[in-house]
Design an enzyme around this catalytic site. Structure first.
Site, mmCIF file in Angstrom:
data_model
loop_
_atom_site.group_PDB
_atom_site.id
_atom_site.type_symbol
_atom_site.label_atom_id
_atom_site.label_comp_id
_atom_site.label_asym_id
_atom_site.label_seq_id
_atom_site.Cartn_x
_atom_site.Cartn_y
_atom_site.Cartn_z
ATOM 1 N N THR A 212 14.737 10.009 41.050
ATOM 2 C CA THR A 212 13.655 10.525 40.216
ATOM 3 C C THR A 212 12.502 11.001 41.094
ATOM 4 O O THR A 212 11.909 12.051 40.853
ATOM 5 C CB THR A 212 13.200 9.429 39.237
ATOM 6 N N GLU A 430 23.134 -26.340 56.230
ATOM 7 C CA GLU A 430 22.623 -25.077 56.782
ATOM 8 C C GLU A 430 22.911 -24.952 58.266
ATOM 9 O O GLU A 430 23.305 -23.890 58.751
ATOM 10 C CB GLU A 430 21.112 -24.940 56.526
ATOM 11 N N ASP A 506 28.583 -20.230 48.453
ATOM 12 C CA ASP A 506 29.395 -19.913 49.628
ATOM 13 C C ASP A 506 30.836 -19.641 49.216
ATOM 14 O O ASP A 506 31.469 -18.705 49.711
ATOM 15 C CB ASP A 506 29.404 -21.095 50.614
HETATM 16 P P1 ADP Z 1 16.064 6.148 41.071
HETATM 17 O O1 ADP Z 1 15.618 7.228 40.155
HETATM 18 O O2 ADP Z 1 16.992 6.607 42.145
HETATM 19 O O3 ADP Z 1 16.612 4.934 40.390
HETATM 20 P P2 ADP Z 1 13.298 6.113 41.765
HETATM 21 O O4 ADP Z 1 13.168 7.515 42.207
HETATM 22 O O5 ADP Z 1 12.798 5.818 40.407
HETATM 23 O O6 ADP Z 1 14.794 5.624 41.876
HETATM 24 O O7 ADP Z 1 12.599 5.190 42.848
HETATM 25 C C1 ADP Z 1 11.847 4.064 42.487
HETATM 26 C C2 ADP Z 1 10.736 3.843 43.470
HETATM 27 O O8 ADP Z 1 11.236 3.425 44.744
HETATM 28 C C3 ADP Z 1 9.925 5.081 43.771
HETATM 29 O O9 ADP Z 1 8.897 5.232 42.866
HETATM 30 C C4 ADP Z 1 9.396 4.811 45.176
HETATM 31 O O10 ADP Z 1 8.227 4.049 45.127
HETATM 32 C C5 ADP Z 1 10.477 3.968 45.787
HETATM 33 N N1 ADP Z 1 11.366 4.761 46.650
HETATM 34 C C6 ADP Z 1 12.692 4.907 46.482
HETATM 35 N N2 ADP Z 1 13.224 5.655 47.462
HETATM 36 C C7 ADP Z 1 12.208 6.033 48.253
HETATM 37 C C8 ADP Z 1 12.119 6.837 49.443
HETATM 38 N N3 ADP Z 1 13.202 7.411 50.007
HETATM 39 N N4 ADP Z 1 10.900 6.996 50.003
HETATM 40 C C9 ADP Z 1 9.818 6.429 49.462
HETATM 41 N N5 ADP Z 1 9.839 5.674 48.354
HETATM 42 C C10 ADP Z 1 11.010 5.451 47.741
HETATM 43 ZN ZN ZN Z 2 25.886 -22.750 52.168
HETATM 44 MG MG MG Z 3 15.545 7.226 38.099
#
Ligand code: ADP
Ligand code: ZN
Ligand code: MG
Length: 608
Positions: A212, A430, A506
């Site tokens: 997105t 652990e 595990d």
């Molecule tokens: P998707 O649509 O793939 O499920 P989103 O685009 O909604 O994911 O991403 C969610 C959030 O994760 C974004 O708003 C951003 O803050 C962060 N994010 C994800 N990928 C990146 C990236 N490559 N660089 C910077 N921020 C990212």
């Molecule tokens: Zn364990």
């Molecule tokens: Mg999305």
């Protein structure tokens, strides 16, 4: 962003208010607007007024007399009951009184017009509006009068406020999208050479990888109108509405070309139309919507400059027709970030918080293999929250390290009551894992061991951090990993001569790995390279299905068991031959609760 709250008060509530208001107006406001003050008198007073020649106007309304008389130099309206008085008319006539209609006094034609026509109309108008609004909210935003208008939001450049700079890593995806942006900027160059750009591009990848975000960045870069709609918005209550929305969306886009149409979560409408995995009878709505989408994508002219982007994390469930050339023929993978990508994402997001210049993003990136961009953004925020909690002005390294653990294992449960005897078992368990891991070749170095319980239910854990991301794993490495998983239980058995429920996780992990070796990686002697399992939905955790007969399934189980047994024995051997170290390290961990990889290695010196 602009969500409307649905009203909690029922419709009847508004109807009652409107009705009450109308009644109040009728009984109190209108009459006083229309009438002068009326003074009630008795019949004898009326006769006196008549005798004194003060009456100017007279009206007999049923059994009530109204008359206007001049009293103390002022015209006043009086009323009184009528008496049987046959002579009255003559006497009034003789006195020169005007017979006329006095009540209701036509105060002003405008007021009466407003009262009798305009006000009721207004009231019904507003009542109607309320009703409409209410129905609209009930039917999920569809206006009853404009059936099937899409509510696609039109974004222009400034409104998403995102550019490619906000997206860290994902260079291949950015490059592919850049071509689209370039095409929208100067289509002539492409047309000149006869190149045709794909009509649609599909962003595929696991959740949280920035699909997105990438689409929003394209909008920011492209300088053209950007229509964004989510697949679920097409799914309507009434059959045919979704299709109408698709039509409307493409009509709008055609008018605004060049532009970008972005359909997020397209799998909601683009699911396969056949039986298995798709939707079966009774869901005509989705099928119609999908058909409309396919038709529209064929219908419009690619050279006009409408580019369709879509995002999904379930590409394997999409209808084949959507993926054929001329529709979404370009697929842009948006994968989980690698080590460099994770470091870049951490850097991008750490610009939004006050962070200590000494913070080492690379070491955090190393510890977060498999985390998505969204996870990493969340980690930065958790770290900032922790810094505030501890009264600091800046985020420091330990905030980030702790937040990694919070995301992986939950918050610390500092005051969980754990008996000393149990604590001892946990410590040995652990150290069992850690010792087995570091006495084998090819396993990632131990980074941290802790026996502070976490809200996820983990009573302690051993964190191993590899120097670099690995794309391939050899048979030996996977087997060694299984041995490490069995190390905790092996230590319990050796030291306490019993076993506890603490190894449940595990066991699950070890079994999963062992099974994969046999059914998916072809690493068994018996089955060679035979495919025994299929995996679907790879981006959402993966669901696997056995492809084999019951006998083969039983044989697979035997192999899995054999593998795990071998690993368990190997772990026990390693621990037995290092039993002094096992005691020493466990005592140390029990005392400190958390130890670093360095402290661990100092005591261990495996080669000594
Ligand atoms: P998707 O649509 O793939 O499920 P989103 O685009 O909604 O994911 O991403 C969610 C959030 O994760 C974004 O708003 C951003 O803050 C962060 N994010 C994800 N990928 C990146 C990236 N490559 N660089 C910077 N921020 C990212
Ligand atoms: Zn364990
Ligand atoms: Mg999305």
């Amino acid at each position: 962003m602009q969500e409307q709250k649905t009203p909690k008060k029922p419709l009847i509530y508004y109807a009652i208010i409107a009705f009450t208001a109308l009644m109040l107006l009728n009984t109190f406001i209108f009459p006083t607007l229309l009438q002068r003050d009326i003074t009630e008198t008795d019949y004898s007073a009326f006769l006196t007024h008549l005798d004194e020649n003060k009456i100017q106007k007279f009206e007999l309304d049923d059994q009530t007399i109204f008359y206007v008389a001049e009293v103390e130099g002022e015209e006043k309206l009086f009323t009184t009951g009528a008496m049987p008085d046959p002579d009255l008319t003559n006497r009034l006539k003789a006195a020169g009184v005007e017979f006329t209609r006095i009540v209701p006094q036509e105060a002003s034609p405008i007021v009466s017009f407003i009262a009798s026509w305009v006000l009721p109309l207004l009231i019904f108008f507003f009542l109607g509006r309320l009703l409409m609004g209410y129905m609209q909210k009930k039917t999920g935003g569809a206006n009853a009068m404009t059936f099937g208008k899409s509510n696609a939001k039109v974004y222009v450049q400034a409104q998403t406020g995102k550019t490619f700079e906000d997206v860290a890593g994902q260079d291949e995806a950015k490059e592919a999208l850049n071509e689209i942006v370039d095409f929208l900027h100067n289509p002539g160059r492409y047309a000149g050479i006869g190149a045709r750009l794909p009509k649609g591009a599909l962003l595929v990848g696991p959740p949280g990888t920035g699909k997105t975000l990438l689409a929003q960045a394209v909008a920011g870069e492209a300088n053209v109108p950007f229509f964004s709609i989510s697949g679920s918005e097409f799914v309507e209550m009434f059959v045919g509405m979704g299709a109408a929305k698709v039509r409307d969306l493409f009509k709008q886009a055609g008018d605004k070309a060049p532009c970008i149409v972005f359909i997020d979560e397209i799998d909601t409408i683009g699911k396969k139309r056949d039986g298995a995995g798709g939707f079966s009878g009774g869901n005509d709505e989705r099928e119609q919507t999908l058909n409309q989408l396919l038709t529209e994508m064929d219908g419009f002219d690619g050279r006009k400059g409408v580019v369709i982007l879509a995002a999904t994390n379930r590409p394997d469930s999409l209808d084949k027709a959507l993926l054929r050339p001329g529709r979404f023929d370009r697929r842009i993978p948006v994968e989980l970030p690698d080590l460099a990508g994770r470091e870049a994402i951490l850097k991008v997001h750490s610009q939004n918080v006050k962070i200590d210049p000494d913070v080492d993003c690379l070491s955090i990136a190393r510890a977060t293999a498999g985390a998505s961009g969204a996870d990493l953004a969340n980690m930065i925020n958790e770290a900032a929250l922790r810094a505030v909690r501890l009264g600091r002005e800046r985020v420091i390294q330990s905030d980030l390290e702790e937040s990694v653990e919070v995301i992986l294992a939950g918050h610390q449960r500092k005051n969980a009551a754990i008996q000393p005897k149990e604590k001892e078992i946990i410590a040995y368990h652990e150290i069992g894992h850690a010792l087995v891991a570091s006495c084998q070749t090819d396993s990632a170095p131990v980074h941290k061991i802790t026996i502070i319980p976490r809200t996820s239910g983990a009573l302690g854990y051993t964190m191993q951090v590899a120097e670099n991301d690995q794309v391939l794993m050899s048979r030996e490495e996977i087997f060694n990993k299984i041995v490490t998983y069995t190390g905790g239980r092996a230590a319990e058995e050796i030291i306490f001569n019993t076993m506890t429920s603490g190894a449940a996780n595990d066991i699950e992990q070890a079994t999963k790995l062992a099974r994969s070796m046999i059914t998916r990686f072809g690493m068994s002697e018996h089955f060679d390279m035979m495919a025994l399992e299929t995996t679907s939905n790879v981006y959402l955790g993966g669901e696997s299905q056995l492809l084999v007969s019951a006998q083969t399934a039983a044989a697979i189980d035997d192999e899995v068991l054999g593998l795990i047994r071998k690993a368990h024995q190997k772990a026990s051997e390693i621990l037995r031959s290092n039993i002094d170290k096992l005691h020493e390290l466990s005592k140390f961990l029990l005392e400190k609760e958390t130890i670093t990889g360095e402290e661990f290695n100092n005591i261990l010196q495996c080669d000594a």
